[in-house]
Design a protein around this motif. Structure first.
Motif, mmCIF file in Angstrom:
data_model
loop_
_atom_site.group_PDB
_atom_site.id
_atom_site.type_symbol
_atom_site.label_atom_id
_atom_site.label_comp_id
_atom_site.label_asym_id
_atom_site.label_seq_id
_atom_site.Cartn_x
_atom_site.Cartn_y
_atom_site.Cartn_z
ATOM 1 N N LYS A 206 -45.817 -0.664 15.124
ATOM 2 C CA LYS A 206 -45.177 -0.598 13.891
ATOM 3 C C LYS A 206 -44.119 -1.537 13.630
ATOM 4 O O LYS A 206 -43.590 -2.263 14.536
ATOM 5 C CB LYS A 206 -44.354 0.917 14.137
ATOM 6 N N VAL A 207 -44.131 -1.732 12.253
ATOM 7 C CA VAL A 207 -43.116 -3.043 11.876
ATOM 8 C C VAL A 207 -41.749 -2.272 12.158
ATOM 9 O O VAL A 207 -41.512 -1.332 10.992
ATOM 10 C CB VAL A 207 -43.636 -3.644 10.591
ATOM 11 N N ILE A 208 -40.970 -2.551 12.800
ATOM 12 C CA ILE A 208 -39.616 -1.807 12.890
ATOM 13 C C ILE A 208 -38.608 -2.695 12.155
ATOM 14 O O ILE A 208 -37.316 -2.196 11.939
ATOM 15 C CB ILE A 208 -39.241 -1.519 14.370
ATOM 16 N N PHE A 209 -38.875 -4.011 12.211
ATOM 17 C CA PHE A 209 -37.728 -4.720 11.279
ATOM 18 C C PHE A 209 -38.568 -5.932 10.671
ATOM 19 O O PHE A 209 -39.419 -6.638 11.210
ATOM 20 C CB PHE A 209 -36.838 -5.266 12.247
ATOM 21 N N HIS A 210 -37.961 -6.078 9.391
ATOM 22 C CA HIS A 210 -38.911 -7.287 8.882
ATOM 23 C C HIS A 210 -37.650 -7.866 7.654
ATOM 24 O O HIS A 210 -37.343 -7.237 6.433
ATOM 25 C CB HIS A 210 -40.041 -6.775 7.889
ATOM 26 N N LYS A 211 -37.001 -9.018 8.017
ATOM 27 C CA LYS A 211 -36.005 -9.461 7.216
ATOM 28 C C LYS A 211 -35.773 -10.775 7.297
ATOM 29 O O LYS A 211 -36.185 -11.612 7.981
ATOM 30 C CB LYS A 211 -34.607 -8.765 7.518
ATOM 31 N N ASN A 212 -35.379 -11.452 6.185
ATOM 32 C CA ASN A 212 -34.900 -12.889 6.091
ATOM 33 C C ASN A 212 -33.597 -13.099 6.953
ATOM 34 O O ASN A 212 -32.820 -12.357 6.625
ATOM 35 C CB ASN A 212 -34.979 -13.034 4.471
ATOM 36 N N LEU A 213 -33.529 -14.183 7.490
ATOM 37 C CA LEU A 213 -32.382 -14.527 8.478
ATOM 38 C C LEU A 213 -31.093 -14.561 7.356
ATOM 39 O O LEU A 213 -30.057 -14.301 7.934
ATOM 40 C CB LEU A 213 -32.578 -15.904 9.240
ATOM 41 N N PHE A 214 -31.272 -15.011 6.341
ATOM 42 C CA PHE A 214 -30.237 -15.737 5.610
ATOM 43 C C PHE A 214 -29.566 -14.235 5.219
ATOM 44 O O PHE A 214 -28.568 -13.859 5.028
ATOM 45 C CB PHE A 214 -30.690 -16.299 4.292
ATOM 46 N N ASP A 215 -30.300 -12.980 4.610
ATOM 47 C CA ASP A 215 -30.025 -11.724 4.299
ATOM 48 C C ASP A 215 -29.099 -11.253 5.477
ATOM 49 O O ASP A 215 -28.182 -10.624 5.391
ATOM 50 C CB ASP A 215 -31.221 -10.969 3.976
ATOM 51 N N ILE A 216 -29.779 -11.548 6.663
ATOM 52 C CA ILE A 216 -28.971 -10.625 7.943
ATOM 53 C C ILE A 216 -27.641 -11.509 8.233
ATOM 54 O O ILE A 216 -26.705 -10.609 8.493
ATOM 55 C CB ILE A 216 -29.924 -10.992 9.228
ATOM 56 N N SER A 217 -27.735 -12.713 8.060
ATOM 57 C CA SER A 217 -26.390 -13.518 8.222
ATOM 58 C C SER A 217 -25.468 -13.126 7.262
ATOM 59 O O SER A 217 -24.052 -13.313 7.585
ATOM 60 C CB SER A 217 -26.623 -15.029 8.322
ATOM 61 N N THR A 218 -25.568 -12.793 6.119
ATOM 62 C CA THR A 218 -24.721 -12.252 4.936
ATOM 63 C C THR A 218 -24.401 -10.875 5.455
ATOM 64 O O THR A 218 -23.255 -10.524 4.611
ATOM 65 C CB THR A 218 -25.218 -12.525 3.489
ATOM 66 N N GLN A 219 -24.887 -10.172 5.993
ATOM 67 C CA GLN A 219 -24.557 -8.736 6.110
ATOM 68 C C GLN A 219 -23.981 -8.630 7.422
ATOM 69 O O GLN A 219 -23.274 -7.343 7.867
ATOM 70 C CB GLN A 219 -25.998 -7.886 6.001
ATOM 71 N N PHE A 220 -24.347 -9.430 8.357
ATOM 72 C CA PHE A 220 -23.979 -9.139 9.839
ATOM 73 C C PHE A 220 -23.130 -10.265 10.464
ATOM 74 O O PHE A 220 -23.520 -11.492 10.381
ATOM 75 C CB PHE A 220 -24.868 -8.577 10.754
ATOM 76 N N TYR A 221 -22.272 -9.941 11.266
ATOM 77 C CA TYR A 221 -21.469 -10.971 11.996
ATOM 78 C C TYR A 221 -21.852 -10.736 13.449
ATOM 79 O O TYR A 221 -22.115 -9.968 14.186
ATOM 80 C CB TYR A 221 -19.995 -10.749 12.110
ATOM 81 N N PHE A 222 -22.546 -12.124 14.083
ATOM 82 C CA PHE A 222 -22.947 -12.098 15.516
ATOM 83 C C PHE A 222 -21.761 -13.073 16.150
ATOM 84 O O PHE A 222 -21.670 -14.175 15.764
ATOM 85 C CB PHE A 222 -24.299 -12.743 15.535
ATOM 86 N N GLY A 223 -21.166 -12.576 17.268
ATOM 87 C CA GLY A 223 -20.018 -13.239 17.928
ATOM 88 C C GLY A 223 -19.719 -12.809 19.266
ATOM 89 O O GLY A 223 -20.391 -11.665 19.738
ATOM 90 N N GLN A 224 -18.536 -12.921 19.663
ATOM 91 C CA GLN A 224 -18.201 -12.659 21.010
ATOM 92 C C GLN A 224 -16.751 -11.975 20.851
ATOM 93 O O GLN A 224 -16.226 -12.178 19.896
ATOM 94 C CB GLN A 224 -17.847 -13.808 21.921
ATOM 95 N N ALA A 225 -16.618 -10.883 21.620
ATOM 96 C CA ALA A 225 -15.311 -10.121 21.567
ATOM 97 C C ALA A 225 -14.805 -9.646 22.881
ATOM 98 O O ALA A 225 -15.730 -9.447 23.963
ATOM 99 C CB ALA A 225 -15.512 -8.789 20.886
ATOM 100 N N MET A 226 -13.462 -9.830 23.273
ATOM 101 C CA MET A 226 -13.109 -9.210 24.543
ATOM 102 C C MET A 226 -13.090 -7.646 24.474
ATOM 103 O O MET A 226 -13.406 -7.175 25.654
ATOM 104 C CB MET A 226 -11.715 -9.941 24.826
ATOM 105 N N LYS A 227 -12.621 -7.221 23.618
ATOM 106 C CA LYS A 227 -12.765 -5.649 23.588
ATOM 107 C C LYS A 227 -13.735 -4.928 22.459
ATOM 108 O O LYS A 227 -13.928 -5.932 21.216
ATOM 109 C CB LYS A 227 -11.422 -5.100 23.218
ATOM 110 N N LEU A 228 -14.171 -3.763 22.741
ATOM 111 C CA LEU A 228 -14.884 -3.261 21.619
ATOM 112 C C LEU A 228 -14.294 -2.420 20.821
ATOM 113 O O LEU A 228 -13.002 -1.470 21.114
ATOM 114 C CB LEU A 228 -16.085 -2.519 22.265
ATOM 115 N N ASP A 229 -14.220 -2.615 19.490
ATOM 116 C CA ASP A 229 -13.579 -1.755 18.315
ATOM 117 C C ASP A 229 -14.558 -0.788 17.667
ATOM 118 O O ASP A 229 -15.764 -0.963 17.768
ATOM 119 C CB ASP A 229 -12.703 -2.671 17.607
#
Lengths: 261, 272
Positions: free
Chosen positions: B204-227
């Motif tokens: 099944k296709v569980i995900f199909h998105k343009n990377l630009f759309d993903i990058s405008t909606q989500f932040y990918f990074g590092q964190a010391m603590k989870l909030d």
């Protein structure tokens, strides 16, 4: 460009084959000729270095032709022996018909044309070799006819049509086996043909036993004609073999059409 | 360019792998086909290229039905499989034998790509390493200028500098009307290269998105603590790798993190 058959694409297939396979083809040709040479030489040795008759050469040709055609025909679609090669073969930008005709020409028609020439050439070469080597045995060079003398096989006058159809059957069965089986097509084809043969023989014998054909005595007024009194067996075989050949060729094509990886 | 509607497919004596799969892919994109082992990536590529036939539904590529294997379809498609067979001849002869089948074959581009990959046309293919053969096949595929290029695990067998060259040459050799479909496990290798992500799972296709759309909606990074804002997290040497909603503009997408999040069932975006 024609979507079913294009001469230029067909030409590209030939060109591709010649560039990629010329070494293998050349080696196969040399191996075949070398093998023939050895066979002729051994026959001469066991024959006390005496000349072989035209009849013998003709009959030997038939045997060698049938064995070689089964082996060569059985090696058709060499790409189908591995998954990777099958993929790359099926993705060559040419139509199925072009691929099929190309393979048939290379494996069947070219073989039929080239084999008698090679046979004649090797037979003469070997004869010249033996003559040169054993001159003291008063062995003289004789020319060997290009084609075997079909009269020596005691065939009906026009036996060549029957022989051609029988040879074509061998080729087509081997060709079909090569299209169908991925691994060891020759062995599997022979096994399948043997099984089918035994099945039909058993079916005929069982039917004969079941219907008690040996006691068949039709009433004159109500004669169920199983077999016409003047049955032309030759005509029957000719027609049957033609039909079988005509059926086998499209089956080979359909097998290529259905091929998946 | 690729239209798949209600595709059904299953191997003999096995349950259906694809059950009413629908999918559309447009030209002018480098799509990364990602998925775990057995997700159906290679099977989907084979269905698209007509190497296997669907049991039901429709597959159309550039208006062609792949299973018909028409010459016009095959001359506009190049498939670089993970495992391949090449004849024992020189690159020069292989090009001579195969390039005429592709009407737009670019010999100048091929020379440039072979040069980039440090390959010589005099090399005998059979004597080359697996990685070198792959580099040659990638170069050949790009030079065909086919509208659809399918690369199955293209970076397998490539050394680290070659992976870099692969990304460079792929990005620099494509035309706007081409579609490249890359199936891979090595998501890091195709980072900064693909512009669309397609994730398959159990057919099944569980995900199909343009990377630009993903990058405008989500932040990918590092964190010391989870909030509370963290949508997905994984432990990392620096604390945690996290996915959060995007606040300012966009950030580079961590494809591996995204893939893990989707594979573990994290609901990021409503999908098809």
């Amino acid at each position: 460009m024609n979507s079913t058959f294009s001469i230029s694409r067909f030409g590209l297939l030939i060109r591709k084959h010649l560039i990629e396979e010329y070494k293998l083809q050349l080696m196969s040709l040399l191996a075949f000729m070398g093998g023939l040479f050895v066979i002729f030489f051994l026959i001469h040795v066991f024959n006390g270095m005496t000349a072989l008759s035209h009849d013998f050469i003709g009959n030997l040709y038939i045997v060698i032709f049938i064995v070689a055609s089964s082996l060569y025909g059985g090696a058709s679609y060499s790409s189908f022996r591995s998954k990777e090669q099958t993929m790359s073969y099926l993705l060559i930008p040419s139509t199925r018909l072009e691929k099929f005709i190309f393979e048939y020409v290379i494996r069947v028609l070219l073989f039929i044309v080239l084999t008698p020439i090679m046979y004649w050439l090797v037979a003469n070469l070997e004869l010249a070799f033996v003559s040169a080597l054993y001159e003291k045995l008063d062995y003289t060079y004789q020319s060997i006819r290009l084609l075997p003398d079909l009269r020596s096989l005691h065939l009906p006058v026009h036996g060549i049509d029957l022989m051609s159809l029988i040879i074509l059957i061998f080729f087509n069965i081997a060709f079909l086996g090569a299209t169908h089986f991925m691994k060891h097509p020759m062995i599997k084809t022979l096994f399948s043909v043997a099984i089918l043969w035994m099945f039909f023989v058993a079916l005929i014998m069982f039917s004969a036993y079941l219907f008690d054909i040996s006691r068949y005595s039709p009433i004159q007024d109500f004669q169920l004609t199983l077999m016409p009194t003047e049955f032309n067996w030759r005509q029957f075989f000719l027609r049957s073999l033609t039909v079988i050949n005509l059926i086998l060729i499209p089956i080979c094509y359909l097998k290529l059409k259905e091929k998946e990886v | 360019m690729i239209e798949i509607q209600n595709l059904n497919f299953g191997y003999k004596n096995k349950e259906l792998l694809f059950d009413h799969l629908s999918l559309q892919l447009q030209p002018g994109s480098i799509t990364g086909l990602l998925g775990k082992n057995g997700a159906g990536k290679t099977t989907l590529l084979k269905l698209i290229s007509g190497l296997i036939y669907p049991k039901g539904g429709n597959v159309k590529v550039g208006g062609h039905k792949p299973q018909e294997r028409k010459a016009s379809f095959l001359s506009d498609l190049y498939f670089v499989p993970e495992e391949f067979a090449l004849p024992s001849i020189s690159i020069k002869n292989h090009v001579k034998a195969n390039s005429p089948f592709y009407h737009s074959f670019d010999h100048v581009l091929l020379d440039r790509l072979l040069n980039e990959f440090e390959l010589s046309v005099e090399n005998i293919i059979d004597k080359m390493s697996y990685g070198q053969k792959k580099k040659y096949l990638i170069s050949f595929s790009l030079a065909t200028k086919c509208r659809l290029l399918i690369l199955d695990e293209p970076t397998n067998g490539l050394d680290i500098p070659s992976k870099d060259t692969f990304r460079k040459v792929l990005a620099g050799s494509l035309d706007d009307d081409q579609l490249v479909l890359i199936s891979t496990h090595q998501v890091k290798d195709v980072e900064n290269l693909i512009d669309t992500i397609l994730i398959l799972d159990h057919g099944k296709v569980i995900f199909h998105k343009n990377l630009f759309d993903i990058s405008t909606q989500f932040y990918f990074g590092q964190a010391m603590k989870l909030d509370d804002e963290v949508i997905y997290s994984e432990t990392s040497p620096n604390g945690f790798s996290v996915i959060k909603p995007q606040i300012n503009g966009n950030s580079p997408v961590n494809i591996e993190l995204l893939f893990n999040a989707i594979s573990k069932g994290t609901r990021l975006i409503e999908n098809e």
